[in-house]
Structure formats: structure tokens, C-alpha cells
Design a protein around this motif. Structure first.
Motif, mmCIF file in Angstrom:
data_model
loop_
_atom_site.group_PDB
_atom_site.id
_atom_site.type_symbol
_atom_site.label_atom_id
_atom_site.label_comp_id
_atom_site.label_asym_id
_atom_site.label_seq_id
_atom_site.Cartn_x
_atom_site.Cartn_y
_atom_site.Cartn_z
ATOM 1 N N GLU A 39 0.836 -1.198 0.000
ATOM 2 C CA GLU A 39 0.000 0.000 0.000
ATOM 3 C C GLU A 39 0.876 1.255 0.000
ATOM 4 N N ILE A 40 1.960 1.257 0.790
ATOM 5 C CA ILE A 40 2.896 2.402 0.786
ATOM 6 C C ILE A 40 3.593 2.497 -0.566
ATOM 7 N N HIS A 41 3.893 1.353 -1.149
ATOM 8 C CA HIS A 41 4.511 1.366 -2.476
ATOM 9 C C HIS A 41 3.599 2.043 -3.503
ATOM 10 N N GLY A 42 2.294 1.784 -3.378
ATOM 11 C CA GLY A 42 1.361 2.462 -4.284
ATOM 12 C C GLY A 42 1.351 3.968 -4.065
ATOM 13 N N LEU A 43 1.465 4.424 -2.813
ATOM 14 C CA LEU A 43 1.524 5.858 -2.554
ATOM 15 C C LEU A 43 2.771 6.487 -3.160
ATOM 16 N N LEU A 44 3.889 5.751 -3.107
ATOM 17 C CA LEU A 44 5.132 6.276 -3.688
ATOM 18 C C LEU A 44 4.991 6.512 -5.191
ATOM 19 N N SER A 45 4.234 5.641 -5.846
ATOM 20 C CA SER A 45 4.071 5.809 -7.291
ATOM 21 C C SER A 45 3.204 7.014 -7.644
ATOM 22 N N GLN A 46 2.467 7.590 -6.651
ATOM 23 C CA GLN A 46 1.573 8.714 -6.913
ATOM 24 C C GLN A 46 2.207 10.078 -6.579
ATOM 25 N N VAL A 47 3.423 10.093 -6.037
ATOM 26 C CA VAL A 47 4.021 11.356 -5.578
ATOM 27 C C VAL A 47 4.193 12.340 -6.725
ATOM 28 N N ASP A 48 4.666 11.846 -7.863
ATOM 29 C CA ASP A 48 4.952 12.746 -8.988
ATOM 30 C C ASP A 48 3.697 13.314 -9.611
ATOM 31 N N THR A 49 2.540 12.751 -9.296
ATOM 32 C CA THR A 49 1.292 13.255 -9.898
ATOM 33 C C THR A 49 0.577 14.278 -9.011
ATOM 34 N N LEU A 50 1.062 14.506 -7.798
ATOM 35 C CA LEU A 50 0.397 15.441 -6.880
ATOM 36 C C LEU A 50 0.700 16.884 -7.275
ATOM 37 N N THR A 51 -0.249 17.725 -7.004
ATOM 38 C CA THR A 51 -0.130 19.163 -7.347
ATOM 39 C C THR A 51 0.396 19.926 -6.138
ATOM 40 N N LYS A 62 0.352 18.253 3.637
ATOM 41 C CA LYS A 62 -0.584 19.328 3.989
ATOM 42 C C LYS A 62 0.020 20.706 3.755
ATOM 43 N N ARG A 63 1.336 20.831 3.966
ATOM 44 C CA ARG A 63 1.972 22.150 3.906
ATOM 45 C C ARG A 63 2.242 22.588 2.476
ATOM 46 N N TYR A 64 2.709 21.679 1.641
ATOM 47 C CA TYR A 64 3.204 22.104 0.326
ATOM 48 C C TYR A 64 2.320 21.683 -0.837
ATOM 49 N N PHE A 65 1.316 20.865 -0.619
ATOM 50 C CA PHE A 65 0.516 20.353 -1.744
ATOM 51 C C PHE A 65 -0.902 20.892 -1.643
ATOM 52 N N ASP A 66 -1.529 20.926 -2.789
ATOM 53 C CA ASP A 66 -2.868 21.493 -2.897
ATOM 54 C C ASP A 66 -3.865 20.482 -2.335
ATOM 55 N N THR A 67 -4.372 20.777 -1.174
ATOM 56 C CA THR A 67 -5.290 19.852 -0.505
ATOM 57 C C THR A 67 -6.694 19.885 -1.055
ATOM 58 N N GLN A 68 -6.872 20.710 -2.096
ATOM 59 C CA GLN A 68 -8.188 20.759 -2.723
ATOM 60 C C GLN A 68 -8.280 19.741 -3.869
ATOM 61 N N GLN A 69 -7.112 19.209 -4.273
ATOM 62 C CA GLN A 69 -7.090 18.262 -5.385
ATOM 63 C C GLN A 69 -7.419 16.847 -4.879
ATOM 64 N N ALA A 70 -8.137 16.056 -5.707
ATOM 65 C CA ALA A 70 -8.567 14.703 -5.333
ATOM 66 C C ALA A 70 -7.400 13.763 -5.035
ATOM 67 N N PRO A 71 -6.297 13.750 -5.826
ATOM 68 C CA PRO A 71 -5.182 12.844 -5.491
ATOM 69 C C PRO A 71 -4.562 13.131 -4.138
ATOM 70 N N VAL A 72 -4.450 14.457 -3.792
ATOM 71 C CA VAL A 72 -3.872 14.828 -2.501
ATOM 72 C C VAL A 72 -4.800 14.389 -1.370
ATOM 73 N N ILE A 73 -6.108 14.559 -1.579
ATOM 74 C CA ILE A 73 -7.081 14.130 -0.556
ATOM 75 C C ILE A 73 -7.003 12.625 -0.358
ATOM 76 N N ALA A 74 -6.902 11.836 -1.469
ATOM 77 C CA ALA A 74 -6.829 10.378 -1.380
ATOM 78 C C ALA A 74 -5.585 9.941 -0.631
ATOM 79 N N MET A 75 -4.437 10.631 -0.858
ATOM 80 C CA MET A 75 -3.209 10.245 -0.172
ATOM 81 C C MET A 75 -3.295 10.583 1.310
ATOM 82 N N GLN A 76 -3.921 11.718 1.647
ATOM 83 C CA GLN A 76 -4.097 12.052 3.055
ATOM 84 C C GLN A 76 -4.923 10.985 3.767
#
Length: 605
Positions: free
Chosen positions: A452-464, A561-575
Motif C-alpha cells: 500500500e505504501i509502495h502504491g503511494l510512492l508511485s503517486q508522488v509525482d502526480t500530486l499538485t 498538507k503544507r506544500y501540496f494542494d489539498t483541494q485536489q482529489a489525489p492529494v485528498i486520497a493520499m491524506q
């Protein structure tokens, strides 16, 4: 003696040649023909399952060979007679056992066919043949499979044309080799033919055929000769012996007839003397007495001479018979002596062969046991090494990785490896106990959390990343100079402003920018920091370091939370995923002590 040979086409020629060599005339007249019977695939399938195979004739061997369905290598082969055994050797390249008495009874007397209870027996035969064998084997408990490969059928529907020809050739003896042949010969409605057949001599190859002739066609036992065997030489020998016996009987009958004639001729020579006595005159007594004496002496001498001649002939005939008997006795004695010598040689050869076979079998068994012992040692060493490796691997899975399911799979493999080995009961009990204990342990979530953490790592480059866009500068007033003189102040101001703008640029925005601006390098560093926190959580999870695991997840959530746009769906899913991971149980389970290592160690010692 004229003989008719009734065997199927191509089977009577060798017998005819043997009879011709002994000056016995014969004609060949086949009454039966052989037809192949199609064998189903189901019937062919039972061939490979047979433990014993019995062939009733060379024809059965020939038609069986055409099926191209070989017997199993462990199948024992039997034949009714020597001829069938030779056909098996030449056609099937197998050695068959056969009895000295070449018939069904002799075959069933073999000791190998006495204990057949529960064995699969294949009987290869013709249609309707050998019912005694089938019935007896079933009575003895054999699982009998009858394979019918051919059938005998009469060449003609009725035998009248054959019988007319045989009567014209003055046939005295008929050779019959099967009940079917007998039925074909007696298939006539003519009473004259039946009466003629009843006076013939039947040469049969078994007592079974003789009984069939007596019961079915009322042939006298004196008219039936059971041959010494079914092969051509045995049949020819029986015919020759019968012919010689008939010759001796005729010679003795002729001798008796001559003796009777001689005895009857003696009284017939006496009447002349009586006739002379009646002619004696009273006046010539002396002369007549002399004549009577002379006549009586001559008659007596004649009678004596005739008796001597007949006696001499009788003596010569008796001497001839005695000489022939002596010759036959000499030949019989010589034959018996040769037979005894052959039997002794055969017994000696059989003893030598048996001894050599026993020695070879002993050598083979010794070599086999040695080879098996070496192989067993090699296998035992390999099994011991594999068992030691598997138990160590299972212990590592339990203690180091807490991979209980993997340890169960390894222990099951170890159990299968030790199952065929001797003296492994204690070890297998320990393995079974450990398998049950490991299957009862709760299944760890390390693997699922790791992926599951490995899947989160693959999503880092797509976050805004959360940044501020610099607003566009507001439009300045028109900087062009006015042609009006009265606007000299405005023109002076515009000129001064244009001069200042060439050195210093001042831009005005409608919005106030408070947050710092992030360039591309800074954004890259922020993503690398988030990725480092997630990687640290993965490592701590594998090492079972719960404090580091939760601290890394908290740092990753704070960075997100500090540096990424928490209004975007990918950021919300990772949180949400980080929050869920923070509530997971990653504490190490209580250690479990396996009983297998100690048991394997004790078995190896």
C-alpha cells in the motif's frame, strides 16, 4: 491303408509327406476354413491388463499377432502344446510354458494354473473352442477374459460330395483335429453315408474329440484311435503304429487259416484205401493184399508229405512272425534305450540350466541389492541435507520474517520428503504439530501495508504543489506626450517616468502576495522529501520499528498538507491513505518455538 486329411488349408501337407515316406497313401480334403474375427477396442484394452495369457493353437497366436496389441512384460505365457509354444516363440518372441499332455486337461494340470485366484487371465482362442479351460479357470477364481480372434466354418454346407469322393477312393481312415471338423464331416442326411462312416477308423488328437464322436455320432470305441499328440509327427506315428498292428493281425489270421486247411485235408486222404478194400476179390487174396498194402503205404506217405509241407509252411510263417516280433522288440528296446539316454541328457541339461539360472539369479539379486544399497545411501544423504535445509528455512520464516504461511508451506514440503523414509514417525509428528500451531497464528499485515505504501510512492509525482501565480501587472497610463503647450507639466512627468523605467521596473498588482514563490528545483526537493518519508515508513515496517514507522507517516502527512494542494482529489486520497496507515497494527507478534528443528536433529543423529 488310405487316409483322408481334413485339417484346414495349408495344414495337412507336412502330415501327408510323413505318411508318404512310410508308403501310406493319403488325400488332402480340408473340411474347415479359418476366418478372422474383428476385435473391439474394449477387448484390446484388456490385453495389457493380463497377468497370464493362454493360447490354444498356432492360429490363435497368428491372429493375435495381427492385432498389434502387445502383452505386458510381466505377463506369463502358456500354450496347449509344443507347436503352439513354438509359434509363440517365433511370432511373439516370448517363451511359453506347455504340458507334455497336449490338451486342455494337460494344460490345466500345470502348477502355475492351479493358483489363479484373483488373477487376470487372457484366453486367446477360436470361437466356441476350449470350454473346459474357461470353465475350470473360472471355478478356480480367475478373472477370465476370453479373446476370440478367429472362427472355424465348414467349407461346404453338407458333406455328401466329400463322402462320395472318399468312398470312391476307398478311404479307410479319417484324421480329425477338432469337434468342428467332426460336425462338418457328419453333416449328411444319407443313411448310407452314415453307415459307411461308422465303419471307418477315426484318428483324433484328443480324448475330448473321441468322446464327441461316441456321444454325438455313436461311433464305437474300437473305431477310434487317439493320437499321441496334436502335431504332425504324433499323428503320423499313431497311423503307422495302427497300420503295423493291423498287418500283424492279418499275418496271424492267415497262419491260422492254413493250419485249419491242413487239418481238414488229412481225413480226405483215407477214402482211397477203403475203396481198394471193396475191390478185393476172394480168389486173389494174396495179390490184392499186396496191392492194398502198397496203396496204403503210398497214401500214408502222400498224406505225411502234405502234412510235412504244411507244417514247414506254418513253421516258416511262425519264424517270420517271431523274427518280426524280435526285430520290433529290438527296435523297441533300442528306442527305449535312446529315450532313456535322451531323458537323462535332458534331465542333466535341465539341471545345468536350472543351476546356471539360479547362479545368475543370485548374482543379479546380489548386484541389485548392492546397487539399491548404494542408491539408498545416496538418497538418504540427499534427503538428510534437504530436510536440514527445509527446517532451517522454516525457522527463519517464523523468527525473522514472521511469515507463518510461508513457514507452513515449507514444513508441508518437509513432511512429504520424510514420509517414505523409515524411522521418521517422531519427526513427522513434530512437523504436524508445528503446522497446526502456525495455521492458528494471526496472519500479519506487513505485506499488504508494504504494498500500500509502495502504491503511494508511485503517486508522488502526480500530486499538485500548492503555489501562487504572479498576477498580471496593471496597465500604466498613456506615456505619450501631449502636443498642447498647457500640458507641459504632464509631458514633463511622462518624460521623467519613461527615463526612470529604463533603469528601475516597478510593477503594481491588484492582489497582495504573502506566500513565497517556489521554483522547479524547490518543487523537486519537496517531492523528494515526501518520497523519502514514505520510503522510511516502508523500511521501518519491514524491520518492525513501529515508532519510526508512525513518525515517518506523520512527517509525510505534514509535508503533504503544507506544500501540496489539498483541494485536489489525489492529494485528498493520499491524506486518507496516510491516516489509515497510521492506525494499522505493526507490532511484532509473540515468538513461537518450533518443535521441528529438535526432532530433525534427533533423527539425523
Amino acid at each position: 491303408m488310405n487316409i483322408v486329411l481334413t485339417r484346414p488349408v495349408g495344414k495337412s501337407e507336412p502330415l501327408s509327406e510323413l505318411l508318404t515316406q512310410q508308403q501310406i497313401s493319403s488325400i488332402i480334403c480340408p473340411v474347415l476354413q479359418l476366418n478372422e474375427i474383428a476385435v473391439s477396442d474394449t477387448a484390446k484394452a484388456m490385453i495389457s491388463e493380463a497377468e497370464l495369457a493362454i493360447f490354444v493353437s498356432p492360429d490363435a497366436v497368428r491372429y493375435f499377432h495381427q492385432l498389434s496389441a502387445p502383452l505386458a512384460s510381466h505377463c506369463n505365457t502358456f500354450a496347449v502344446g509344443e507347436g503352439t509354444a513354438e509359434a509363440i516363440r517365433q511370432t511373439l518372441n516370448r517363451t511359453a510354458k506347455y504340458p507334455k499332455q497336449a490338451d486342455s486337461e494337460g494344460l490345466l494340470a500345470l502348477p502355475e494354473l492351479d493358483a489363479v485366484d484373483g488373477k487376470r487371465v487372457l484366453l486367446v482362442k477360436g470361437k466356441g473352442g476350449r470350454p473346459v479351460i474357461a470353465h475350470t479357470l473360472k471355478t478356480r477364481g480367475a478373472i477370465l477374459d476370453s479373446l476370440v480372434v478367429y472362427e472355424r466354418t465348414a467349407v461346404k454346407t453338407q458333406s455328401d460330395s466329400w463322402l462320395d469322393h472318399w468312398r470312391s477312393q476307398q478311404i479307410e481312415g479319417i484324421v480329425i483335429t477338432s469337434n468342428s471338423a467332426a460336425d462338418a464331416i457328419f453333416n449328411t442326411q444319407s443313411s448310407a453315408h452314415k453307415a459307411w462312416l461308422a465303419q471307418r477308423i477315426f484318428f483324433v488328437v484328443s480324448q475330448r474329440i473321441a468322446e464327441h464322436l461316441q456321444q454325438s455320432y455313436h461311433i464305437e470305441q474300437s473305431q477310434i484311435v487317439v493320437c499321441h499328440g496334436p502335431d504332425n509327427r504324433a499323428i503320423a506315428g499313431s497311423i503307422i503304429d495302427y497300420t503295423k498292428q493291423q498287418g500283424r493281425k492279418m499275418t496271424q489270421s492267415e497262419s491260422q487259416t492254413k493250419n485249419t486247411t491242413a487239418q481238414q485235408s488229412t481225413p480226405a486222404a483215407q477214402p482211397p484205401s477203403a475203396a481198394h478194400q471193396h475191390k478185393v476179390g476172394i480168389s486173389k487174396v494174396a495179390l490184392l493184399a499186396l496191392l492194398v498194402a502198397l496203396g496204403s503205404g503210398a497214401g500214408a506217405g502222400y498224406v505225411y508229405l502234405q502234412q510235412q509241407q504244411q507244417l514247414q509252411q506254418t513253421l516258416l510263417a511262425n519264424q517270420a512272425v517271431n523274427a518280426e516280433n524280435q526285430l520290433l522288440n529290438t527296435q523297441l528296446s533300442s528306442t527305449k534305450s535312446q529315450l532313456q539316454r535322451v531323458e537323462k541328457i535332458l534331465d542333466s541339461l535341465q539341471d545345468n540350466v536350472a543351476r546356471q539360472l539360479a547362479e545368475q539369479q543370485q548374482q543379479v539379486e546380489t548386484q541389485l541389492m548392492q546397487t539399491l544399497a548404494k542408491a539408498q545411501q545416496q538418497v538418504s544423504g540427499a534427503v538428510a541435507s534437504e530436510a536440514l535445509y527445509l527446517q532451517r528455512l522454516a525457522a527463519f520464516k517464523v523468527t525473522a520474517e514472521q511469515d507463518y504461511q510461508g513457514a507452513v508451506a515449507i514444513l508441508q514440503r518437509l513432511l512429504e520428503t520424510l514420509e517414505p523414509q523409515p524411522n521418521t514417525t517422531v519427526v513427522r509428528q513434530a512437523i504436524a504439530t508445528d503446522i497446526a500451531a502456525l495455521q492458528a497464528m494471526p496472519k500479519p499485515q506487513t505485506e499488504s501495508l508494504y504494498f500500500e505504501i509502495h502504491g503511494l510512492l508511485s503517486q508522488v509525482d502526480t500530486l499538485t504543489i500548492k503555489t501562487k501565480q504572479i498576477p498580471k501587472a496593471s496597465k500604466n497610463d498613456d506615456a505619450s506626450l501631449s502636443p498642447e503647450v498647457d500640458d507641459w507639466k504632464a509631458n514633463l512627468k511622462r518624460s521623467w517616468q519613461g527615463l526612470v523605467n529604463d533603469f528601475i521596473t516597478v510593477r503594481h498588482h491588484d492582489e497582495v502576495v504573502i506566500d513565497p514563490l517556489l521554483d522547479k528545483n524547490e518543487q523537486m526537493l519537496i517531492r523528494a522529501q515526501l518520497r523519502a518519508y514514505l520510503t522510511q515508513a516502508q523500511t521501518a515496517l519491514v524491520d518492525q520499528q513501529a515508532s519510526i514507522y508512525f513518525s515517518a507517516l506523520d512527517s509525510a502527512a505534514d509535508t503533504l498538507k503544507r506544500y501540496f494542494d489539498t483541494q485536489q482529489a489525489p492529494v485528498i486520497a493520499m491524506q486518507q491513505a496516510l491516516s489509515k496507515l497510521s492506525r494499522s497494527e505493526v507490532q511484532r507478534q509473540d515468538a513461537i518455538e518450533l518443535a521441528t528443528p529438535a526432532a530433525v536433529k534427533g533423527w539425523l543423529q
